[in-house]
Design an enzyme around this catalytic site. Structure first.
Site, PDB file in Angstrom:
ATOM      1  N   GLU A   1       0.817  -1.219   0.000  1.00 11.98           N
ATOM      2  CA  GLU A   1       0.000   0.000   0.000  1.00 11.98           C
ATOM      3  C   GLU A   1       0.848   1.266   0.000  1.00 11.98           C
ATOM      4  O   GLU A   1       2.080   1.217   0.123  1.00 11.98           O
ATOM      5  CB  GLU A   1      -0.955  -0.043   1.202  1.00 11.98           C
ATOM      6  CG  GLU A   1      -1.923  -1.214   1.094  1.00 11.98           C
ATOM      7  CD  GLU A   1      -3.017  -1.221   2.140  1.00 11.98           C
ATOM      8  OE1 GLU A   1      -2.866  -0.556   3.194  1.00 11.98           O
ATOM      9  OE2 GLU A   1      -4.041  -1.902   1.894  1.00 11.98           O
TER      10      GLU A   1
ATOM     11  N   CYS B   1      -1.983  -4.553  -5.651  1.00 16.76           N
ATOM     12  CA  CYS B   1      -2.600  -5.747  -5.072  1.00 16.76           C
ATOM     13  C   CYS B   1      -1.636  -6.932  -5.125  1.00 16.76           C
ATOM     14  O   CYS B   1      -0.694  -6.952  -5.928  1.00 16.76           O
ATOM     15  CB  CYS B   1      -3.860  -6.119  -5.839  1.00 16.76           C
ATOM     16  SG  CYS B   1      -5.235  -4.992  -5.627  1.00 16.76           S
TER      17      CYS B   1
ATOM     18  N   GLU C   1      -2.104  -9.924  -6.299  1.00 14.88           N
ATOM     19  CA  GLU C   1      -2.106 -10.648  -7.576  1.00 14.88           C
ATOM     20  C   GLU C   1      -1.168  -9.993  -8.579  1.00 14.88           C
ATOM     21  O   GLU C   1      -0.404 -10.656  -9.277  1.00 14.88           O
ATOM     22  CB  GLU C   1      -3.522 -10.674  -8.161  1.00 14.88           C
ATOM     23  CG  GLU C   1      -4.547 -11.406  -7.317  1.00 14.88           C
ATOM     24  CD  GLU C   1      -5.263 -10.503  -6.320  1.00 14.88           C
ATOM     25  OE1 GLU C   1      -4.617  -9.609  -5.715  1.00 14.88           O
ATOM     26  OE2 GLU C   1      -6.476 -10.689  -6.132  1.00 14.88           O
TER      27      GLU C   1
ATOM     28  N   CYS D   1      -6.924  -6.297 -11.212  1.00 20.28           N
ATOM     29  CA  CYS D   1      -6.159  -7.555 -11.214  1.00 20.28           C
ATOM     30  C   CYS D   1      -6.762  -8.555 -12.200  1.00 20.28           C
ATOM     31  O   CYS D   1      -6.034  -9.321 -12.834  1.00 20.28           O
ATOM     32  CB  CYS D   1      -6.094  -8.150  -9.817  1.00 20.28           C
ATOM     33  SG  CYS D   1      -5.031  -7.187  -8.723  1.00 20.28           S
TER      34      CYS D   1
HETATM   35  N1  THU Z   1      -6.349  -6.298  -2.401  1.00 23.83           N
HETATM   36  C1  THU Z   1      -5.536  -7.226  -2.967  1.00 23.83           C
HETATM   37  O1  THU Z   1      -4.308  -7.197  -2.813  1.00 23.83           O
HETATM   38  N2  THU Z   1      -6.105  -8.223  -3.711  1.00 23.83           N
HETATM   39  C2  THU Z   1      -7.443  -8.420  -3.830  1.00 23.83           C
HETATM   40  O2  THU Z   1      -7.857  -9.381  -4.452  1.00 23.83           O
HETATM   41  C3  THU Z   1      -8.374  -7.471  -3.217  1.00 23.83           C
HETATM   42  C4  THU Z   1      -7.779  -6.259  -2.601  1.00 23.83           C
HETATM   43  C5  THU Z   1      -5.744  -5.279  -1.529  1.00 23.83           C
HETATM   44  C6  THU Z   1      -5.685  -3.876  -2.033  1.00 23.83           C
HETATM   45  C7  THU Z   1      -5.578  -3.108  -0.717  1.00 23.83           C
HETATM   46  O3  THU Z   1      -4.218  -3.090  -0.309  1.00 23.83           O
HETATM   47  C8  THU Z   1      -6.355  -3.950   0.259  1.00 23.83           C
HETATM   48  O4  THU Z   1      -6.467  -5.225  -0.316  1.00 23.83           O
HETATM   49  C9  THU Z   1      -7.728  -3.407   0.586  1.00 23.83           C
HETATM   50  O5  THU Z   1      -8.445  -3.165  -0.575  1.00 23.83           O
END
Ligand code: THU
Length: 146
Positions: free
Chosen positions: A52, A61, A63, A99
């Site tokens: 983040e 994210c 993925e 993603c």
């Molecule tokens: N996030 C992911 O890394 N993958 C997902 O499939 C859904 C959301 C992350 C983005 C952010 O850092 C946190 O989860 C909250 O949205």
């Protein structure tokens, strides 16, 4: 093209690898860690976590971290055999739209995707199921003059 059979993959092994990747999540803002793994043609698992940012928008994210890492390490689009994603959700986690679009770009449509949560719930899907009607390279044909 070889169609992978999702029964071939060991659910526990994949989800445990994704869970270990989640341990590295950098999530000071949401507190919501996610882990992902993508298996390459040699059976090697490429892992990623969400990373983040105080400006929110630059957040990556899990993925995408895993896939971009695999590509940067020399793996080729379309060679991935299976993926797994895990988060602390009530139901198995569901990947975000960005993603899904990146998976469409770099993975075969029939690639199995295992979605899980920390309670041990999981479900199988595929890249194509995750993003029906995706915009792809075939939509980028030059405009024909009328
Ligand atoms: N996030 C992911 O890394 N993958 C997902 O499939 C859904 C959301 C992350 C983005 C952010 O850092 C946190 O989860 C909250 O949205």
């Amino acid at each position: 093209m070889v169609t992978e059979d999702r029964r071939e993959w060991d659910v526990k092994t994949l989800l445990e690898a994704a869970r270990m990747a989640r341990d590295h999540a950098y999530v000071p803002y949401s507190g919501f860690g996610v882990g992902a793994v993508f298996m390459d043609a040699d059976g090697h698992l490429h892992s990623g976590c969400n990373v983040e940012n105080a400006a929110y928008g630059p957040t990556n994210c899990a993925e995408r971290t895993a896939l971009f890492r695999a590509i940067a390490d020399g793996r080729k689009p379309g060679e991935f055999r299976v993926a797994a994603v895990i988060g602390d959700t009530d139901a198995p986690i569901t990947p975000c739209g960005v993603c899904r679009q990146v998976m469409v770009e770099l993975c075969r449509p029939d690639m199995p995707v295992l979605l899980g949560n920390l309670r041990g719930d999981y479900r199988w899907t595929t890249v194509a199921e995750l993003l029906p009607g995706a915009f792809t390279s075939t939509d980028l044909q030059p405009q024909r003059s009328s």
